[in-house]
Design a protein around this motif. Structure first.
Motif, mmCIF file in Angstrom:
data_model
loop_
_atom_site.group_PDB
_atom_site.id
_atom_site.type_symbol
_atom_site.label_atom_id
_atom_site.label_comp_id
_atom_site.label_asym_id
_atom_site.label_seq_id
_atom_site.Cartn_x
_atom_site.Cartn_y
_atom_site.Cartn_z
ATOM 1 N N LYS A 76 0.916 -1.010 -0.154
ATOM 2 C CA LYS A 76 0.026 0.046 0.075
ATOM 3 C C LYS A 76 0.912 1.248 0.113
ATOM 4 N N ALA A 77 1.884 1.267 0.711
ATOM 5 C CA ALA A 77 2.848 2.321 0.850
ATOM 6 C C ALA A 77 3.393 2.457 -0.585
ATOM 7 N N VAL A 78 4.072 1.471 -1.052
ATOM 8 C CA VAL A 78 4.606 1.665 -2.442
ATOM 9 C C VAL A 78 3.709 2.172 -3.746
ATOM 10 N N ASN A 79 2.764 1.520 -3.390
ATOM 11 C CA ASN A 79 1.566 1.877 -4.483
ATOM 12 C C ASN A 79 0.848 3.203 -4.302
ATOM 13 N N SER A 80 1.221 3.889 -3.017
ATOM 14 C CA SER A 80 0.831 5.373 -2.987
ATOM 15 C C SER A 80 1.521 6.388 -3.636
ATOM 16 N N PHE A 81 2.798 5.888 -4.312
ATOM 17 C CA PHE A 81 3.722 6.871 -5.040
ATOM 18 C C PHE A 81 2.909 6.811 -6.400
ATOM 19 N N GLU A 82 2.707 8.032 -6.697
ATOM 20 C CA GLU A 82 1.951 8.091 -8.100
ATOM 21 C C GLU A 82 3.110 8.698 -9.268
ATOM 22 N N CYS A 83 4.388 8.091 -8.963
ATOM 23 C CA CYS A 83 5.258 8.539 -10.046
ATOM 24 C C CYS A 83 6.074 7.055 -10.416
ATOM 25 N N GLU A 84 6.767 7.001 -11.280
ATOM 26 C CA GLU A 84 7.316 6.043 -11.832
ATOM 27 C C GLU A 84 8.337 5.504 -10.578
ATOM 28 N N VAL A 85 8.199 3.998 -10.134
ATOM 29 C CA VAL A 85 8.869 3.670 -9.109
ATOM 30 C C VAL A 85 9.733 2.275 -9.974
ATOM 31 N N GLY A 86 11.074 2.464 -9.638
ATOM 32 C CA GLY A 86 11.999 1.333 -10.022
ATOM 33 C C GLY A 86 12.074 0.295 -8.971
ATOM 34 N N ARG A 87 13.345 0.193 -8.468
ATOM 35 C CA ARG A 87 13.706 -0.709 -7.593
ATOM 36 C C ARG A 87 13.181 -0.300 -6.139
ATOM 37 N N VAL A 88 12.962 -1.334 -5.361
ATOM 38 C CA VAL A 88 12.233 -1.239 -4.004
ATOM 39 C C VAL A 88 12.708 -2.267 -3.125
ATOM 40 N N ARG A 89 13.266 -1.771 -1.730
ATOM 41 C CA ARG A 89 13.701 -2.817 -0.897
ATOM 42 C C ARG A 89 13.375 -2.355 0.527
ATOM 43 N N ILE A 90 13.215 -3.295 1.201
ATOM 44 C CA ILE A 90 13.251 -3.017 2.706
ATOM 45 C C ILE A 90 14.545 -3.245 3.161
ATOM 46 N N LEU A 91 15.160 -2.241 3.836
ATOM 47 C CA LEU A 91 16.482 -2.408 4.373
ATOM 48 C C LEU A 91 16.756 -2.584 5.860
ATOM 49 N N LYS A 92 17.534 -3.561 6.421
ATOM 50 C CA LYS A 92 17.549 -3.573 7.852
ATOM 51 C C LYS A 92 18.860 -3.375 8.309
ATOM 52 N N GLN A 93 18.985 -2.642 9.267
ATOM 53 C CA GLN A 93 20.259 -2.234 9.810
ATOM 54 C C GLN A 93 20.260 -2.814 11.402
ATOM 55 N N GLU A 94 21.432 -3.479 11.841
ATOM 56 C CA GLU A 94 21.403 -4.135 13.200
ATOM 57 C C GLU A 94 21.924 -3.126 13.957
ATOM 58 N N PRO A 95 21.596 -3.315 15.538
ATOM 59 C CA PRO A 95 22.114 -2.462 16.455
ATOM 60 C C PRO A 95 23.654 -2.089 16.301
ATOM 61 N N GLY A 96 24.040 -0.784 16.376
ATOM 62 C CA GLY A 96 25.418 -0.660 16.755
ATOM 63 C C GLY A 96 26.153 -0.316 15.133
ATOM 64 N N VAL A 97 25.393 -0.675 14.165
ATOM 65 C CA VAL A 97 26.020 -0.772 12.797
ATOM 66 C C VAL A 97 26.046 0.620 12.033
ATOM 67 N N LEU A 98 27.066 1.100 11.385
ATOM 68 C CA LEU A 98 27.472 2.216 10.645
ATOM 69 C C LEU A 98 27.376 1.772 9.013
ATOM 70 N N THR A 99 26.716 2.679 8.501
ATOM 71 C CA THR A 99 26.877 2.552 7.104
ATOM 72 C C THR A 99 27.459 3.976 6.550
ATOM 73 N N PRO A 100 28.711 3.792 6.440
ATOM 74 C CA PRO A 100 29.533 4.920 6.094
ATOM 75 C C PRO A 100 28.818 5.842 4.846
ATOM 76 N N LYS A 101 29.044 7.071 5.100
ATOM 77 C CA LYS A 101 28.665 8.012 3.949
ATOM 78 C C LYS A 101 29.093 7.532 2.515
ATOM 79 N N HIS A 102 28.176 7.488 1.587
ATOM 80 C CA HIS A 102 28.575 6.957 0.150
ATOM 81 C C HIS A 102 27.688 7.596 -0.802
ATOM 82 N N ILE A 103 28.201 7.548 -2.071
ATOM 83 C CA ILE A 103 27.230 7.927 -3.145
ATOM 84 C C ILE A 103 26.834 6.756 -3.993
ATOM 85 N N ASP A 104 25.689 6.791 -4.509
ATOM 86 C CA ASP A 104 24.917 5.434 -5.153
ATOM 87 C C ASP A 104 25.167 5.950 -6.737
#
Length: 182
Positions: A76-104
């Motif tokens: 329902k949340a994904v389909n609420s976007f009325e624009c073109e949607v490509g890749r969709v993911r649920i991301l999980k980050q464990e306690p204490g974990v750092l995702t360093p700054k990066h550019i995709d």
């Protein structure tokens, strides 16, 4: 100067319980290795374990995965976007974990469609930090931001006991998106 905009709306449905039913896969990406796991809701081959993009990265190339029937609030949340949607993911980050700054890489190699990233918090903890450019923010449950994936971004789950879950969408900007950000 802010490198992101907040969505004008919040996702009201509780998606956290649905996350507990999802399989999460190791994400062996150059900038996310050992930082997160994920489950694809839309992937290039329709498989929930394929978290990667394709080249050229066109929204129309992505398919819903086999997990979609088990996550109606997320859908329902994904389909609420009325624009073109490509890749969709649920991301999980464990306690204490750092995702360093990066550019995709979504917009590298002069793609035929420029993309933006939408990041929505599925759960909240004041220790779930998000880095966007020079800013450090905390998103409330259901709150989202839109940003250019060329902006340095990262996250730090400073909680000692709670996993952080986020809904991550790659979208093509359009008038609807422009009208729904602050």
């Amino acid at each position: 100067m802010k490198t992101y905009k907040r969505l004008k709306f919040k996702i009201e449905d509780d998606m956290l319980e649905e996350c507990s039913r999802l399989p999460f896969y190791k994400y062996d990406d150059r900038d996310l290795l050992n930082a997160i796991t994920g489950c694809a809701i839309r992937s290039i081959d329709g498989k929930p374990n394929n978290l990667f993009k394709t080249v050229p990265d066109l929204c129309s190339k992505y398919q819903y995965t086999s997990v979609c029937a088990s996550v109606p609030n997320i859908m329902k949340a994904v389909n609420s976007f009325e624009c073109e949607v490509g890749r969709v993911r649920i991301l999980k980050q464990e306690p204490g974990v750092l995702t360093p700054k990066h550019i995709d890489e979504e917009n590298w190699n002069s793609p035929p469609q420029k993309h933006l990233r939408v990041w929505i918090a599925i759960n909240h903890n004041p220790n779930f930090k998000v880095f966007l450019g020079d800013d450090e923010i905390v998103l409330e449950k259901g709150e989202g931001v839109v940003f250019d994936p060329d902006t340095p971004h990262g996250a730090h789950n400073k909680s000692i006991s709670n996993e952080r879950y986020s809904l991550n969408l790659i979208v093509k900007p359009d008038e609807w998106l422009k009208n729904n950000v602050i």
